[in-house]
Design an enzyme around this catalytic site. Structure first.
Site, PDB file in Angstrom:
ATOM      1  N   ASP A  47       0.841  -1.275  -0.249  1.00  0.00           N
ATOM      2  CA  ASP A  47       0.028   0.233  -0.217  1.00  0.00           C
ATOM      3  C   ASP A  47       0.902   0.927   0.209  1.00  0.00           C
ATOM      4  OD1 ASP A  47      -2.277  -1.931   0.458  1.00  0.00           O
ATOM      5  OD2 ASP A  47      -2.877  -0.780   2.047  1.00  0.00           O
ATOM      6  N   ASN A  48       0.274   2.034  -0.865  1.00  0.00           N
ATOM      7  CA  ASN A  48       1.423   3.467  -0.764  1.00  0.00           C
ATOM      8  C   ASN A  48       0.024   4.958  -0.393  1.00  0.00           C
ATOM      9  OD1 ASN A  48       3.743   2.007  -2.397  1.00  0.00           O
ATOM     10  ND2 ASN A  48       2.666   1.837  -3.072  1.00  0.00           N
ATOM     11  N   LYS A  70      -3.440  -1.883  -9.793  1.00  0.00           N
ATOM     12  CA  LYS A  70      -3.479  -0.562  -8.556  1.00  0.00           C
ATOM     13  C   LYS A  70      -4.402  -0.439  -8.355  1.00  0.00           C
ATOM     14  CE  LYS A  70       1.229   1.199 -10.248  1.00  0.00           C
ATOM     15  NZ  LYS A  70       1.950   2.898 -10.256  1.00  0.00           N
ATOM     16  N   HIS A 117       0.248   4.637 -15.445  1.00  0.00           N
ATOM     17  CA  HIS A 117      -0.918   5.250 -14.630  1.00  0.00           C
ATOM     18  C   HIS A 117       0.213   6.795 -14.259  1.00  0.00           C
ATOM     19  CE1 HIS A 117      -2.107   5.950 -10.155  1.00  0.00           C
ATOM     20  NE2 HIS A 117      -3.670   5.882 -11.534  1.00  0.00           N
ATOM     21  N   TYR A 130      -3.040   3.744  -2.838  1.00  0.00           N
ATOM     22  CA  TYR A 130      -3.196   2.683  -3.839  1.00  0.00           C
ATOM     23  C   TYR A 130      -2.362   1.627  -2.873  1.00  0.00           C
ATOM     24  CZ  TYR A 130       1.306   4.931  -5.705  1.00  0.00           C
ATOM     25  OH  TYR A 130       2.471   5.057  -5.382  1.00  0.00           O
ATOM     26  N   LYS A 168      12.621  12.632 -12.621  1.00  0.00           N
ATOM     27  CA  LYS A 168      12.151  11.324 -13.691  1.00  0.00           C
ATOM     28  C   LYS A 168      11.031  12.122 -14.873  1.00  0.00           C
ATOM     29  CE  LYS A 168       9.971   8.538 -11.974  1.00  0.00           C
ATOM     30  NZ  LYS A 168       9.698   7.878 -10.462  1.00  0.00           N
ATOM     31  N   ASP A 169       9.955  12.213 -14.526  1.00  0.00           N
ATOM     32  CA  ASP A 169       8.935  12.207 -15.496  1.00  0.00           C
ATOM     33  C   ASP A 169       9.278  13.591 -16.121  1.00  0.00           C
ATOM     34  OD1 ASP A 169       7.842  10.647 -13.837  1.00  0.00           O
ATOM     35  OD2 ASP A 169       6.604  11.689 -12.415  1.00  0.00           O
TER      36      ASP A 169
END
Length: 188
Positions: A47-48, A70, A117, A130, A168-169
């Site tokens: 779980d995050n 997810k 996602h 999630y 990163k994104d």
């Protein structure tokens, strides 16, 4: 609970039954038997929880090995949540679906393995939680650029707004260069 197929039928919008009164509310967010009966047969291992400020865009993330399914929800604020089909054998390959998830509507989204996602925070802040079907494996994590013209995702940003991105994104690859999955969910 009500489970609704989105434009990509494997991605499911879940509307839990919410029982409320003057004291607040109660809802069941996961019930293995009820979800399996609705076609979501998943075992979760992690779980995050993330908190982000307005216009934060996280994604589009996936893992080339240990792909994660997810079950996502927004417990404070609101997000626009997006899933992109990376399964080459799928009739919806390369298509995306987006749904608003918020503390107000209490909706959840099931994003199965084989999808990238991401989400954009549309409120002042948002808490996003999630459940994952496999463990986070940073060595296998990949990202597709949020603004890829081939995907044409309709992010709810005004023309003057730029999203807040991680390094990163901001350096993510475009869809045509991204690694994808074959019919068995394996890297191709």
């Amino acid at each position: 609970m009500e489970v609704i197929a989105t434009r990509i039928p494997d991605v499911k919008l879940i509307k839990p039954k919410v029982f409320g009164d003057d004291r607040g509310f109660f809802m069941e967010t996961w019930n293995e038997r009820a979800f399996a009966e609705a076609g979501i047969d998943a075992t979760f291992v992690q779980d995050n929880h993330s908190r982000s400020v307005k216009n934060t865009l996280r994604g589009l993330h996936y893992q080339i090995k240990q792909p994660q399914g997810k079950l996502v929800r927004c417990t404070k604020g609101e997000v626009f949540d997006v899933a992109v089909d990376l399964r080459k054998s799928s009739p919806t390959f390369g298509q995306w679906v987006g749904e608003y998830l918020s503390e107000e509507n209490q909706h959840q989204l099931w994003v199965p393995p084989g999808f990238a996602h991401g989400f954009l925070v549309t409120s002042e802040t948002a808490d996003f939680q999630y459940k994952c079907t496999d463990y986070y494996a940073p060595e296998y994590e990949r990202a597709i650029h949020w603004e890829d013209e081939a995907l044409s995702i309709e992010w709810p940003l005004s023309s003057s707004d730029l999203p807040l991105l991680s390094e990163k994104d901001s350096k993510a690859v475009v869809f045509s260069e991204a690694e994808k999955y074959d019919q068995h969910g394996e890297l191709q």
